[in-house]
Motif scaffolding. Structure first.
Motif, PDB file in Angstrom:
ATOM      1  N   LEU A   1     -22.107  11.911  38.486  1.00  0.00           N
ATOM      2  CA  LEU A   1     -21.138  11.473  37.486  1.00  0.00           C
ATOM      3  C   LEU A   1     -21.804  11.566  36.119  1.00  0.00           C
ATOM      4  CD1 LEU A   1     -19.697   8.250  39.184  1.00  0.00           C
ATOM      5  CD2 LEU A   1     -18.771  10.580  39.265  1.00  0.00           C
ATOM      6  N   ILE A   2     -21.113  12.177  35.170  1.00  0.00           N
ATOM      7  CA  ILE A   2     -21.621  12.311  33.803  1.00  0.00           C
ATOM      8  C   ILE A   2     -21.091  11.162  32.952  1.00  0.00           C
ATOM      9  CG2 ILE A   2     -21.339  13.666  31.672  1.00  0.00           C
ATOM     10  CD1 ILE A   2     -21.623  16.183  33.353  1.00  0.00           C
ATOM     11  N   SER A   3     -21.981  10.577  32.156  1.00  0.00           N
ATOM     12  CA  SER A   3     -21.594   9.580  31.163  1.00  0.00           C
ATOM     13  C   SER A   3     -21.397  10.316  29.842  1.00  0.00           C
ATOM     14  CB  SER A   3     -22.704   8.543  31.014  1.00  0.00           C
ATOM     15  OG  SER A   3     -22.467   7.750  29.864  1.00  0.00           O
ATOM     16  N   ASP A   4     -20.156  10.366  29.371  1.00  0.00           N
ATOM     17  CA  ASP A   4     -19.822  11.135  28.169  1.00  0.00           C
ATOM     18  C   ASP A   4     -19.344  10.201  27.059  1.00  0.00           C
ATOM     19  OD1 ASP A   4     -19.539  13.557  26.731  1.00  0.00           O
ATOM     20  OD2 ASP A   4     -17.414  13.689  27.261  1.00  0.00           O
ATOM     21  N   LYS A   5     -20.211   9.237  26.710  1.00  0.00           N
ATOM     22  CA  LYS A   5     -19.842   8.230  25.701  1.00  0.00           C
ATOM     23  C   LYS A   5     -19.505   8.854  24.346  1.00  0.00           C
ATOM     24  CE  LYS A   5     -21.752   3.937  25.736  1.00  0.00           C
ATOM     25  NZ  LYS A   5     -21.041   2.955  26.545  1.00  0.00           N
ATOM     26  N   ASP A   6     -20.202   9.925  23.982  1.00  0.00           N
ATOM     27  CA  ASP A   6     -19.930  10.559  22.679  1.00  0.00           C
ATOM     28  C   ASP A   6     -18.786  11.580  22.763  1.00  0.00           C
ATOM     29  OD1 ASP A   6     -21.066  12.722  23.972  1.00  0.00           O
ATOM     30  OD2 ASP A   6     -22.711  12.985  22.552  1.00  0.00           O
ATOM     31  N   GLU A   7     -18.199  11.718  23.955  1.00  0.00           N
ATOM     32  CA  GLU A   7     -17.025  12.573  24.194  1.00  0.00           C
ATOM     33  C   GLU A   7     -17.293  14.058  23.981  1.00  0.00           C
ATOM     34  OE1 GLU A   7     -13.713  11.059  21.927  1.00  0.00           O
ATOM     35  OE2 GLU A   7     -13.777   9.122  22.930  1.00  0.00           O
ATOM     36  N   ALA A   8     -18.549  14.493  23.977  1.00  0.00           N
ATOM     37  CA  ALA A   8     -18.863  15.906  23.736  1.00  0.00           C
ATOM     38  C   ALA A   8     -18.259  16.805  24.817  1.00  0.00           C
ATOM     39  CB  ALA A   8     -20.373  16.107  23.658  1.00  0.00           C
ATOM     40  N   VAL A   9     -18.410  16.403  26.081  1.00  0.00           N
ATOM     41  CA  VAL A   9     -17.875  17.213  27.179  1.00  0.00           C
ATOM     42  C   VAL A   9     -16.345  17.104  27.195  1.00  0.00           C
ATOM     43  CG1 VAL A   9     -17.984  17.700  29.670  1.00  0.00           C
ATOM     44  CG2 VAL A   9     -20.013  16.865  28.479  1.00  0.00           C
ATOM     45  N   CYS A  10     -15.831  15.899  26.938  1.00  0.00           N
ATOM     46  CA  CYS A  10     -14.377  15.698  26.869  1.00  0.00           C
ATOM     47  C   CYS A  10     -13.751  16.605  25.805  1.00  0.00           C
ATOM     48  CB  CYS A  10     -14.045  14.245  26.547  1.00  0.00           C
ATOM     49  SG  CYS A  10     -14.382  13.096  27.903  1.00  0.00           S
ATOM     50  N   GLN A  11     -14.407  16.709  24.648  1.00  0.00           N
ATOM     51  CA  GLN A  11     -13.884  17.537  23.558  1.00  0.00           C
ATOM     52  C   GLN A  11     -13.890  19.013  23.952  1.00  0.00           C
ATOM     53  OE1 GLN A  11     -12.459  16.302  20.944  1.00  0.00           O
ATOM     54  NE2 GLN A  11     -13.258  14.226  20.851  1.00  0.00           N
ATOM     55  N   LEU A  12     -14.952  19.423  24.632  1.00  0.00           N
ATOM     56  CA  LEU A  12     -15.089  20.810  25.069  1.00  0.00           C
ATOM     57  C   LEU A  12     -13.881  21.241  25.906  1.00  0.00           C
ATOM     58  CD1 LEU A  12     -17.457  22.848  24.778  1.00  0.00           C
ATOM     59  CD2 LEU A  12     -18.226  22.101  27.011  1.00  0.00           C
ATOM     60  N   PHE A  13     -13.394  20.329  26.733  1.00  0.00           N
ATOM     61  CA  PHE A  13     -12.272  20.635  27.619  1.00  0.00           C
ATOM     62  C   PHE A  13     -10.941  20.085  27.089  1.00  0.00           C
ATOM     63  CE2 PHE A  13     -15.935  21.208  30.319  1.00  0.00           C
ATOM     64  CZ  PHE A  13     -15.591  22.301  31.095  1.00  0.00           C
ATOM     65  N   ASP A  14     -10.971  19.481  25.902  1.00  0.00           N
ATOM     66  CA  ASP A  14      -9.768  18.975  25.249  1.00  0.00           C
ATOM     67  C   ASP A  14      -8.986  18.020  26.159  1.00  0.00           C
ATOM     68  OD1 ASP A  14      -7.899  18.711  23.186  1.00  0.00           O
ATOM     69  OD2 ASP A  14      -6.663  20.350  23.951  1.00  0.00           O
ATOM     70  N   VAL A  15      -9.679  16.996  26.674  1.00  0.00           N
ATOM     71  CA  VAL A  15      -9.011  16.037  27.564  1.00  0.00           C
ATOM     72  C   VAL A  15      -8.770  14.669  26.918  1.00  0.00           C
ATOM     73  CG1 VAL A  15      -9.844  17.148  29.679  1.00  0.00           C
ATOM     74  CG2 VAL A  15     -11.177  15.290  28.666  1.00  0.00           C
ATOM     75  N   ILE A  16      -9.148  14.514  25.640  1.00  0.00           N
ATOM     76  CA  ILE A  16      -8.857  13.252  24.947  1.00  0.00           C
ATOM     77  C   ILE A  16      -7.435  13.367  24.381  1.00  0.00           C
ATOM     78  CG2 ILE A  16      -9.502  11.694  23.064  1.00  0.00           C
ATOM     79  CD1 ILE A  16     -11.629  11.770  25.203  1.00  0.00           C
ATOM     80  N   LYS A  17      -6.572  12.522  24.885  1.00  0.00           N
ATOM     81  CA  LYS A  17      -5.153  12.585  24.503  1.00  0.00           C
ATOM     82  C   LYS A  17      -4.662  11.216  24.062  1.00  0.00           C
ATOM     83  CE  LYS A  17      -4.768  16.855  25.973  1.00  0.00           C
ATOM     84  NZ  LYS A  17      -4.813  17.933  25.017  1.00  0.00           N
ATOM     85  N   LEU A  18      -3.570  11.227  23.285  1.00  0.00           N
ATOM     86  CA  LEU A  18      -2.924   9.974  22.897  1.00  0.00           C
ATOM     87  C   LEU A  18      -2.177   9.457  24.121  1.00  0.00           C
ATOM     88  CD1 LEU A  18      -2.767   8.293  20.346  1.00  0.00           C
ATOM     89  CD2 LEU A  18      -0.600   9.397  19.820  1.00  0.00           C
ATOM     90  N   LYS A  19      -2.506   8.235  24.528  1.00  0.00           N
ATOM     91  CA  LYS A  19      -1.882   7.642  25.713  1.00  0.00           C
ATOM     92  C   LYS A  19      -1.211   6.343  25.322  1.00  0.00           C
ATOM     93  CE  LYS A  19      -4.498   8.171  29.509  1.00  0.00           C
ATOM     94  NZ  LYS A  19      -5.671   7.967  30.386  1.00  0.00           N
ATOM     95  N   LYS A  20      -0.245   5.943  26.128  1.00  0.00           N
ATOM     96  CA  LYS A  20       0.446   4.670  25.900  1.00  0.00           C
ATOM     97  C   LYS A  20       0.134   3.727  27.040  1.00  0.00           C
ATOM     98  CE  LYS A  20       4.457   4.798  22.994  1.00  0.00           C
ATOM     99  NZ  LYS A  20       5.307   5.847  22.541  1.00  0.00           N
ATOM    100  N   MET A  21      -0.265   2.512  26.684  1.00  0.00           N
ATOM    101  CA  MET A  21      -0.475   1.501  27.706  1.00  0.00           C
ATOM    102  C   MET A  21       0.096   0.187  27.185  1.00  0.00           C
ATOM    103  SD  MET A  21      -4.067   0.540  29.451  1.00  0.00           S
ATOM    104  CE  MET A  21      -4.196   0.731  31.190  1.00  0.00           C
ATOM    105  N   TYR A  22       0.994  -0.382  27.951  1.00  0.00           N
ATOM    106  CA  TYR A  22       1.653  -1.636  27.534  1.00  0.00           C
ATOM    107  C   TYR A  22       2.252  -1.500  26.136  1.00  0.00           C
ATOM    108  CZ  TYR A  22      -1.380  -3.071  31.352  1.00  0.00           C
ATOM    109  OH  TYR A  22      -2.045  -3.140  32.546  1.00  0.00           O
ATOM    110  N   GLY A  23       2.831  -0.322  25.864  1.00  0.00           N
ATOM    111  CA  GLY A  23       3.503  -0.107  24.586  1.00  0.00           C
ATOM    112  C   GLY A  23       2.593   0.216  23.418  1.00  0.00           C
TER     113      GLY A  23
END
Length: 157
Positions: A90-112
């Motif tokens: 399991l990779i710890s991607d606290k700085d979101e570098a890998v997430c950004q590479l794959f464009d998986v950070i999205k605007l999400k809704k939780m409890y409005g």
């Protein structure tokens, strides 16, 4: 920036469980499944990880490495892996570098309320380091079986 199927995946190095680092280019010659999940030790993420764990032998037979990624810290990832008996890194991607590479950070809704979070997504990379398949906005049920079938088909040529 996002990688499209058929394109080479840019190399990255990231901290992973077991005091290791994972460098994508070092995995060339094997297929790689990288799956992104929102948060360690939550129900959907636990189920998805368990499905990958339970199918690992079949992924191994298809020359496919499994890697999980979230923004959780290494300690949370280590605990999650140990508690669930995950047999892959399991990779710890606290700085979101890998997430950004794959464009998986999205605007999400939780409890409005809106917040930026990891969209559950999976990527299959071929032995040459090119993106073979992608699954975005994944629903957990049946997903791992679908990824496995794609990995097996790719491996069979």
């Amino acid at each position: 920036m996002s990688v499209s199927p058929g394109q080479p995946v840019p190399d990255f190095t990231a901290a992973a469980t077991g005091d290791t680092t994972i460098t994508l280019s070092e995995l060339q010659g094997q297929q790689v499944v990288i799956y992104f999940y929102p948060k360690a030790s939550t129900p959907g993420c636990t189920t998805e990880g368990g499905d990958f764990r339970d199918h690992k032998a079949a992924f191994d037979a298809a020359n496919t490495v499994i890697i999980g990624v979230s923004r959780d810290g290494l300690r949370a990832q280590e605990n999650f892996k140990a508690k669930q008996g995950f047999n892959f890194a399991l990779i710890s991607d606290k700085d979101e570098a890998v997430c950004q590479l794959f464009d998986v950070i999205k605007l999400k809704k939780m409890y409005g309320k809106e917040h930026l979070g990891v969209e559950r997504s999976t990527f299959l990379i071929d032995t040459d380091g090119k993106l073979a398949r992608e699954w975005r906005g994944v629903k957990v049920k049946g997903h791992v079986e679908e990824v496995l079938a794609a990995a097996q088909a790719l491996h069979a040529g």
